[in-house]
Design a protein around this motif. Structure first.
Motif, PDB file in Angstrom:
ATOM      1  N   UNK A 149       0.844  -1.121   0.014  1.00 31.46           N
ATOM      2  CA  UNK A 149       0.059   0.184   0.020  1.00 31.46           C
ATOM      3  C   UNK A 149       0.909   1.277   0.056  1.00 31.46           C
ATOM      4  N   UNK A 150       2.074   1.191   0.417  1.00 30.06           N
ATOM      5  CA  UNK A 150       2.684   2.316   0.676  1.00 30.06           C
ATOM      6  C   UNK A 150       3.313   2.647  -0.821  1.00 30.06           C
ATOM      7  N   UNK A 151       3.077   2.112  -1.858  1.00 27.80           N
ATOM      8  CA  UNK A 151       3.858   2.424  -3.107  1.00 27.80           C
ATOM      9  C   UNK A 151       2.610   2.973  -3.900  1.00 27.80           C
ATOM     10  N   UNK A 152       1.407   3.062  -3.513  1.00 26.47           N
ATOM     11  CA  UNK A 152       0.397   3.556  -4.490  1.00 26.47           C
ATOM     12  C   UNK A 152       0.132   5.130  -4.719  1.00 26.47           C
ATOM     13  N   UNK A 153      -0.499   5.315  -5.743  1.00 28.82           N
ATOM     14  CA  UNK A 153      -1.102   6.615  -5.964  1.00 28.82           C
ATOM     15  C   UNK A 153      -2.645   6.485  -5.713  1.00 28.82           C
TER      16      UNK A 153
ATOM     17  N   UNK B 198      -2.791   2.010  -7.924  1.00 28.98           N
ATOM     18  CA  UNK B 198      -1.652   1.716  -8.748  1.00 28.98           C
ATOM     19  C   UNK B 198      -0.342   1.844  -7.872  1.00 28.98           C
TER      20      UNK B 198
ATOM     21  N   UNK C 167       2.777   3.932  -7.987  1.00 27.81           N
ATOM     22  CA  UNK C 167       2.707   5.379  -8.339  1.00 27.81           C
ATOM     23  C   UNK C 167       3.460   5.561  -9.244  1.00 27.81           C
TER      24      UNK C 167
END
Lengths: 148, 148, 148, 148
Positions: free
Chosen positions: C48-52, C56, C58
């Motif tokens: 979840x830390x990598x999402x926009x 998706x 980011x």
């Protein structure tokens, strides 16, 4: 950027002589319309030879003057006995280029010993004013010994 | 990408007719040497008119055929009654372009309803073989109603 | 390109040690999953830390592993006692990056003494196969004396 | 460009709410420090987690805030009930990013119904002033129905 300083007293003569040797610019009908330290403009008048299928300036013609403007803007800051080559560039075509005249304004953003980064903006000019036709970022490389 | 399929039975005729209307390609002496779904090659023979100050092909000439190859590769997959414009591109000039002939190979990487992404590679060809002169990424836009 | 040859017998150890010092890659959770002369893959698992905002990956996360893959692919061919920095890059985001795992495959297109050009392609991988998520072109600069 | 006008009275709330959902920006520690029609700034403070092997900000971190600044600058001008995605971008890294704080300034160059073009410049700020760390060009796509 404030006041980039040429490193060669003959910078203007070198830039103008090199541009005069760019047969491709002559083939397009392009002229160098402004030369200052870190800044070169190149102007191109519309002729049927320069069009793509809709009658606009071909993206290749627009890009070609943007590239030469960026390259010579960089060269104004190069030492004597060096040459300039384009390493890479990226250009966004913002509006259809269907005006009577294009002017590409190449400006040095970051001068460097080996790599110089320039922005080049192309405007289409007619009786109603200026349209921003394209904007690009260019990396130029300074080649010692490859006299321009 | 596997087997992109044209969406218009007359795709080849449309692409060839549009290229024939690109006066700028004719002015450079460029020819469309290969046309297939998602793939177009454009060939350019060296003449003094196409050179920069060191006698190589001007980056603008190299980029111009790379751009047309990408644009027409995209157009092979467009529906009828649409036109193609270049939205943006980026090109890396890998080696001096001083061979007798350049060929730009435009290939669709990602087709789309509005945006199509192409890669275009330019090779310099002479009696000793091929040199990879440039590689670029192009975004083409499909314009309904703007017949090419 | 055929068989690029490393110029330093300790190339693999240098590349792995440098990657281990990239705190940012660790912060993202990225791992170097393949290392060969002129080729490096970097893998990133969805968290979840990598999402926009749509959930998706980011574009910044996708680009970050594409950049590190390109940079270390270049570094495999650098001499000892040099460092690598990214000079510039361009990336096209081709498809939404919503798969369980991303892998960025950095490959040297044109090695050079000062500038090395790489292509980096990012694929999203899940149980159904691979999706081509992004493609980019990168210019890396080799810095003598700036030990990595 | 003079005075771009938002097309949705709730533009500011939509932009701020979408940014708040970008978990990746939170993971980096980035904050939206300025929001106006066609202009968004994003600020990032140096932490060890954001570094590459020399202790500078990783190019991926620099690019990530440049991308979000460009994307939200575009979104300030989008109609209600639409979303924003990055189609492509190019960035030049001009100077080492080793300052205490980075600020990315995204500005709309050319708004459009489907495609919006932005420039994003990143500056490194410390007690001695500002350093121009990076400049980039971004193409954003407006997606009707993909609510941000």
């Amino acid at each position: 950027m404030t006041a980039p300083a040429p490193r060669d007293s003959k910078w203007r003569a070198r830039v103008e002589a090199s541009f005069a040797r760019q047969a491709f610019m002559r083939h397009l009908g392009a002229e160098m319309s402004h030369v200052a330290p870190g800044a070169v403009d190149i102007t191109l008048r519309m002729t049927p030879d320069l069009t793509q299928q809709h009658g606009f300036f071909h993206a290749g013609a627009t890009s070609s003057i943007a590239d030469s403007a960026a390259g010579y803007a960089a060269m104004t800051l190069f030492p004597a006995e060096t040459g300039v080559l384009t390493s890479e560039y990226k250009i966004n075509l913002l509006n259809p280029a269907r005006q009577a005249t294009l002017v590409a304004r190449g400006r040095v953003i970051k001068p460097g010993r080996t790599l110089t980064i320039c922005q080049s903006d192309v405007y289409g000019i007619d009786e109603t004013g200026e349209v921003h036709v394209a904007t690009g970022l260019f990396t130029l490389i300074c080649l010692p010994g490859m006299k321009d």
